[in-house]
Scaffold this motif. Structure first.
Motif, mmCIF file in Angstrom:
data_model
loop_
_atom_site.group_PDB
_atom_site.id
_atom_site.type_symbol
_atom_site.label_atom_id
_atom_site.label_comp_id
_atom_site.label_asym_id
_atom_site.label_seq_id
_atom_site.Cartn_x
_atom_site.Cartn_y
_atom_site.Cartn_z
ATOM 1 N N PHE A 35 -57.106 -105.550 66.776
ATOM 2 C CA PHE A 35 -55.927 -106.366 67.028
ATOM 3 C C PHE A 35 -55.209 -105.616 68.152
ATOM 4 O O PHE A 35 -55.856 -105.243 69.115
ATOM 5 N N GLY A 36 -53.912 -105.309 68.033
ATOM 6 C CA GLY A 36 -53.254 -104.405 68.973
ATOM 7 C C GLY A 36 -53.573 -102.971 68.584
ATOM 8 O O GLY A 36 -53.158 -102.014 69.220
ATOM 9 N N TYR A 37 -54.312 -102.807 67.521
ATOM 10 C CA TYR A 37 -54.759 -101.557 66.917
ATOM 11 C C TYR A 37 -56.120 -101.848 66.318
ATOM 12 O O TYR A 37 -56.594 -102.985 66.373
ATOM 13 N N THR A 38 -56.753 -100.861 65.722
ATOM 14 C CA THR A 38 -58.011 -101.092 65.009
ATOM 15 C C THR A 38 -57.731 -101.004 63.511
ATOM 16 O O THR A 38 -57.317 -99.954 63.011
ATOM 17 N N LYS A 39 -57.923 -102.118 62.835
ATOM 18 C CA LYS A 39 -57.770 -102.182 61.382
ATOM 19 C C LYS A 39 -59.104 -101.791 60.768
ATOM 20 O O LYS A 39 -60.129 -102.423 61.028
ATOM 21 N N THR A 40 -59.083 -100.742 59.955
ATOM 22 C CA THR A 40 -60.297 -100.195 59.361
ATOM 23 C C THR A 40 -60.240 -100.358 57.845
ATOM 24 O O THR A 40 -59.247 -99.974 57.224
ATOM 25 N N ILE A 75 -68.084 -103.778 40.578
ATOM 26 C CA ILE A 75 -66.677 -103.634 40.916
ATOM 27 C C ILE A 75 -66.597 -102.968 42.283
ATOM 28 O O ILE A 75 -67.551 -102.316 42.721
ATOM 29 N N PHE A 76 -65.460 -103.152 42.950
ATOM 30 C CA PHE A 76 -65.281 -102.466 44.219
ATOM 31 C C PHE A 76 -63.822 -102.137 44.447
ATOM 32 O O PHE A 76 -62.922 -102.701 43.817
ATOM 33 N N PHE A 77 -63.627 -101.195 45.332
ATOM 34 C CA PHE A 77 -62.306 -100.712 45.720
ATOM 35 C C PHE A 77 -62.280 -100.644 47.237
ATOM 36 O O PHE A 77 -63.319 -100.446 47.860
ATOM 37 N N TYR A 78 -61.105 -100.784 47.815
ATOM 38 C CA TYR A 78 -61.024 -100.692 49.265
ATOM 39 C C TYR A 78 -59.709 -100.043 49.678
ATOM 40 O O TYR A 78 -58.736 -100.018 48.922
ATOM 41 N N ASP A 79 -59.718 -99.508 50.871
ATOM 42 C CA ASP A 79 -58.518 -98.932 51.461
ATOM 43 C C ASP A 79 -58.448 -99.401 52.904
ATOM 44 O O ASP A 79 -59.487 -99.662 53.529
ATOM 45 N N ILE A 80 -57.251 -99.511 53.422
ATOM 46 C CA ILE A 80 -57.043 -99.989 54.788
ATOM 47 C C ILE A 80 -56.318 -98.918 55.582
ATOM 48 O O ILE A 80 -55.319 -98.360 55.114
ATOM 49 N N LYS A 81 -56.863 -98.633 56.757
ATOM 50 C CA LYS A 81 -56.226 -97.703 57.694
ATOM 51 C C LYS A 81 -56.097 -98.402 59.037
ATOM 52 O O LYS A 81 -57.045 -99.047 59.487
ATOM 53 N N ASN A 82 -54.952 -98.253 59.651
ATOM 54 C CA ASN A 82 -54.765 -98.752 61.009
ATOM 55 C C ASN A 82 -54.729 -97.553 61.944
ATOM 56 O O ASN A 82 -53.987 -96.599 61.709
ATOM 57 N N VAL A 83 -55.557 -97.593 62.979
ATOM 58 C CA VAL A 83 -55.628 -96.499 63.946
ATOM 59 C C VAL A 83 -55.474 -97.068 65.350
ATOM 60 O O VAL A 83 -55.547 -98.286 65.566
ATOM 61 N N LYS A 84 -55.281 -96.155 66.297
ATOM 62 C CA LYS A 84 -55.194 -96.561 67.699
ATOM 63 C C LYS A 84 -56.427 -97.396 68.045
ATOM 64 O O LYS A 84 -57.540 -97.098 67.612
#
Length: 153
Positions: free
Chosen positions: A41-46, A60-69
């Motif tokens: 996007f204007g950043y990289t959503k990971t 079952i599953f789990f997830y996490d979101i990190k936004n980086v440059k």
């Protein structure tokens, strides 16, 4: 971490849930997978996913979101995704071994034989295997190419 079933949870709670899930059917066979996908996007959503599949009986599953440059180079993005997966897989492997759970972990890579990243697959797979993990690419890399992909949108 997040879970569609349990909501926002800590890493330790995720480990407890995984243990409880396995204890409900200890005779079953399990696949534990870690995969990462990202979207610009204007950043990289990971999005990083940890999936536990009870063969023949859901998972079952789990997830996490990190936004980086923003990472615009496709090769750099794939290496970043792989590095992120390796980091969580290493931590998860160490934690699960202490808990007596040792099914092995597969890293799911969002790359396939078609597309811009295909030429990177041998290097990525070699890196992952050298770190002691199994590796799946498309179309078998559901943790990255299906689950994580869904949450990057």
């Amino acid at each position: 971490m997040y879970s569609p079933t349990y909501g926002r949870i800590s890493y330790d709670r995720m480990i407890d849930i995984i243990k409880e899930f396995i204890e409900k059917s200890p005779q079953s066979t399990y696949n534990i997978s870690v995969g990462t996908d990202s979207q610009n996007f204007g950043y990289t959503k990971t999005v990083i996913v940890v999936a536990i599949h009870r063969i023949g009986s859901g998972g079952i599953f789990f997830y996490d979101i990190k936004n980086v440059k923003k990472i615009t180079n496709i090769s750099q993005k794939l290496f970043y995704e792989t590095s992120t997966s390796l980091d969580i897989a290493t931590k998860l492997s160490e934690t699960l071994q202490k808990e007596g759970i040792d099914f092995g972990i597969n890293i799911h890579v969002d790359a396939g034989k078609k597309g811009q990243t295909s030429k990177l697959i041998p290097e990525i797979v070699g890196w992952i295997k050298a770190c002691g993990f199994g590796c799946e690419t498309k179309p078998n890399s559901y943790a990255a190419s299906s689950i994580a992909d869904k949450y990057t949108k």
